[in-house]
Each structure stands twice: as C-alpha cells, then as structure tokens.
Scaffold this motif. Structure first.
Motif, PDB file in Angstrom:
ATOM      1  N   ALA A   1      71.554  18.547   2.151  1.00  0.00           N
ATOM      2  CA  ALA A   1      70.774  18.527   0.962  1.00  0.00           C
ATOM      3  C   ALA A   1      71.213  20.035   0.401  1.00  0.00           C
ATOM      4  O   ALA A   1      71.264  20.187  -0.790  1.00  0.00           O
TER       5      ALA A   1
ATOM      6  N   PHE B   1      64.853  12.795   5.051  1.00  0.00           N
ATOM      7  CA  PHE B   1      64.622  13.404   3.756  1.00  0.00           C
ATOM      8  C   PHE B   1      63.137  13.287   3.690  1.00  0.00           C
ATOM      9  O   PHE B   1      62.581  14.635   3.134  1.00  0.00           O
ATOM     10  N   LYS B   2      62.257  12.424   3.864  1.00  0.00           N
ATOM     11  CA  LYS B   2      60.988  12.650   3.444  1.00  0.00           C
ATOM     12  C   LYS B   2      60.426  13.470   4.525  1.00  0.00           C
ATOM     13  O   LYS B   2      59.480  14.317   4.335  1.00  0.00           O
TER      14      LYS B   2
ATOM     15  N   ARG C   1      54.951  20.533  -0.606  1.00  0.00           N
ATOM     16  CA  ARG C   1      54.934  19.282  -1.217  1.00  0.00           C
ATOM     17  C   ARG C   1      54.844  19.400  -2.735  1.00  0.00           C
ATOM     18  O   ARG C   1      55.163  18.454  -3.533  1.00  0.00           O
TER      19      ARG C   1
ATOM     20  N   ARG D   1      70.270  12.156  -3.347  1.00  0.00           N
ATOM     21  CA  ARG D   1      69.295  11.089  -2.938  1.00  0.00           C
ATOM     22  C   ARG D   1      69.825  10.842  -1.448  1.00  0.00           C
ATOM     23  O   ARG D   1      70.817  10.883  -0.871  1.00  0.00           O
TER      24      ARG D   1
ATOM     25  N   TYR E   1      66.131  14.825  -4.109  1.00  0.00           N
ATOM     26  CA  TYR E   1      65.719  16.056  -3.337  1.00  0.00           C
ATOM     27  C   TYR E   1      66.818  17.291  -3.567  1.00  0.00           C
ATOM     28  O   TYR E   1      67.573  17.117  -4.041  1.00  0.00           O
ATOM     29  N   CYS E   2      66.217  18.274  -3.564  1.00  0.00           N
ATOM     30  CA  CYS E   2      66.836  19.481  -3.634  1.00  0.00           C
ATOM     31  C   CYS E   2      66.460  20.730  -2.857  1.00  0.00           C
ATOM     32  O   CYS E   2      65.254  20.798  -2.372  1.00  0.00           O
TER      33      CYS E   2
ATOM     34  N   ARG F   1      61.300  17.664  -3.847  1.00  0.00           N
ATOM     35  CA  ARG F   1      61.707  16.046  -4.412  1.00  0.00           C
ATOM     36  C   ARG F   1      60.869  15.885  -5.797  1.00  0.00           C
ATOM     37  O   ARG F   1      59.835  16.368  -6.091  1.00  0.00           O
TER      38      ARG F   1
ATOM     39  N   GLN G   1      71.115  18.582  -5.912  1.00  0.00           N
ATOM     40  CA  GLN G   1      70.328  17.555  -5.638  1.00  0.00           C
ATOM     41  C   GLN G   1      71.075  16.366  -4.815  1.00  0.00           C
ATOM     42  O   GLN G   1      72.266  16.330  -5.015  1.00  0.00           O
TER      43      GLN G   1
ATOM     44  N   LEU H   1      62.646  21.017   1.676  1.00  0.00           N
ATOM     45  CA  LEU H   1      63.188  20.723   0.535  1.00  0.00           C
ATOM     46  C   LEU H   1      62.152  20.375  -0.501  1.00  0.00           C
ATOM     47  O   LEU H   1      60.835  20.036  -0.195  1.00  0.00           O
TER      48      LEU H   1
ATOM     49  N   TRP I   1      60.890  16.931   3.299  1.00  0.00           N
ATOM     50  CA  TRP I   1      60.099  17.549   2.267  1.00  0.00           C
ATOM     51  C   TRP I   1      58.577  17.637   2.750  1.00  0.00           C
ATOM     52  O   TRP I   1      58.079  18.654   2.329  1.00  0.00           O
TER      53      TRP I   1
END
Length: 184
Positions: free
Chosen positions: A129, A155-156, A74, A136, A180-181, A166, A134, A164, A159
């Motif tokens: 992703a 996505f969360k 994170r 969104r 995100y990337c 962010r 990157q 990923l 991450w």
C-alpha cells in the motif's frame, strides 16, 4: 484517493513555546489542536508540521500528536512533516509505540513509519500500500497470489490500527469495495 483533503497543521502555532514538555502542557496543546481539527471537519489528512519546534518529550508527544491520531483513527489521518531531529523522532516513536499508534514521518515523497509497527502477517500488505497512491485488496491479492478475502482482511486490519486510510468505491462488479491509501 483523489478527494482526500489535506491540511498542514503547524504544531508551533498551538504551543506557548518551542519546547513541548510533560503531560500537562501536552493536554493544553491537545485541546487547541482538537479545536483546529473540529473546525476543519472536511479535512481527512492533517500533516502536522514540526517546523520551529525545538524539542518534545515522550509525554508531550503522547498527549498531543499521538492522542489526536488515536482519537480520529479510521476517519482522519495524522502524519508528521518538517521533522529531521533524531531525538524528537525517537520520542514520538516511543510515544506511538506505548499507545499502539503508528505515525508516518514524511520527508519529501519518502515516509518512515514510527510508533506501532505492522504485524508480521500484515507487513507485506502495508509495504504494498505504501508503494502506490492508492490500492485495492484485489490488486494485492492478484500480485501475491492470495484470496481476495485474505488480502481484504489484511487491509482492514491495517486500517483499523491506523496504518492506512480507506474510502468506499464502486467495484467493477457493481458492488462496493474499499480503496486504501497511505496517511499523508
């Protein structure tokens, strides 16, 4: 993520010999690696180079690379480069799976995911992703005809699990949204 700082971390430089065996040796090397990471606090992505490393077992991989990635999940990302040996990939994969930590192995511009795999519900978002520098949640939602809340949740989760990276960005609406990337 244009401002993401990336640094190569040559694993061999922190090992006493080119073979990494066992938890004890892994813990010693981990402390050295941790010092390097802490000395480079502004770096977001560490590309762990496996160049000149001849072998690592599951225990060593678990105590070094995988433990670093878990510790900084994170906030920083760790991926592998200069790794083509299938036995080492298999050992690191097993270590990542056991500790529920994903790791990307980069070969040029292509990445292979080892260790923890995304759930069925997040797999498509992860692949989306990975196909761009990157993204969104709104972009994924629009392309897959999902609600932004649903896409954002996927996505969360990716991450939080370390798939990923962010960062916060200004949304077109004036609020904050996450970008995100891939790790790498």
């Amino acid at each position: 993520m244009n401002e993401v700082t990336t640094r190569v971390l040559p694993l061999i430089s922190y090992m006493d010999r080119p073979e990494g065996w066992g938890r004890s040796q892994g813990r010693e090397v981990y402390q050295r690696l941790l010092g390097f990471v802490e000395d480079h606090a502004g770096t977001v992505v560490f590309r762990v180079s496996m160049k000149d490393v001849k072998r690592v077992d599951i225990s060593f991989a678990s105590e070094t690379i995988i433990e670093l990635a878990r510790r900084f999940r994170r906030t920083k990302g760790f991926c592998l480069v200069d790794l083509t040996d299938p036995d080492m990939i298999e050992n690191i994969d097993a270590a990542g799976e056991k500790k529920e930590q994903p790791v990307l192995v980069w070969q040029g511009k292509n990445a292979t995911l080892i260790g923890l795999q995304p759930s069925e519900g997040t797999r498509e978002a992860f692949q989306f992703a990975m196909s761009r520098p990157q993204t969104r949640a709104a972009e994924f939602a629009a392309q897959r005809n999902l609600s932004i809340a649903n896409a954002s949740m996927k996505f969360k989760q990716l991450w939080e699990q370390g798939f990923l990276l962010r960062r916060e960005s200004a949304a077109d609406t004036g609020g904050v949204e996450f970008v995100y990337c891939p790790v790498g």
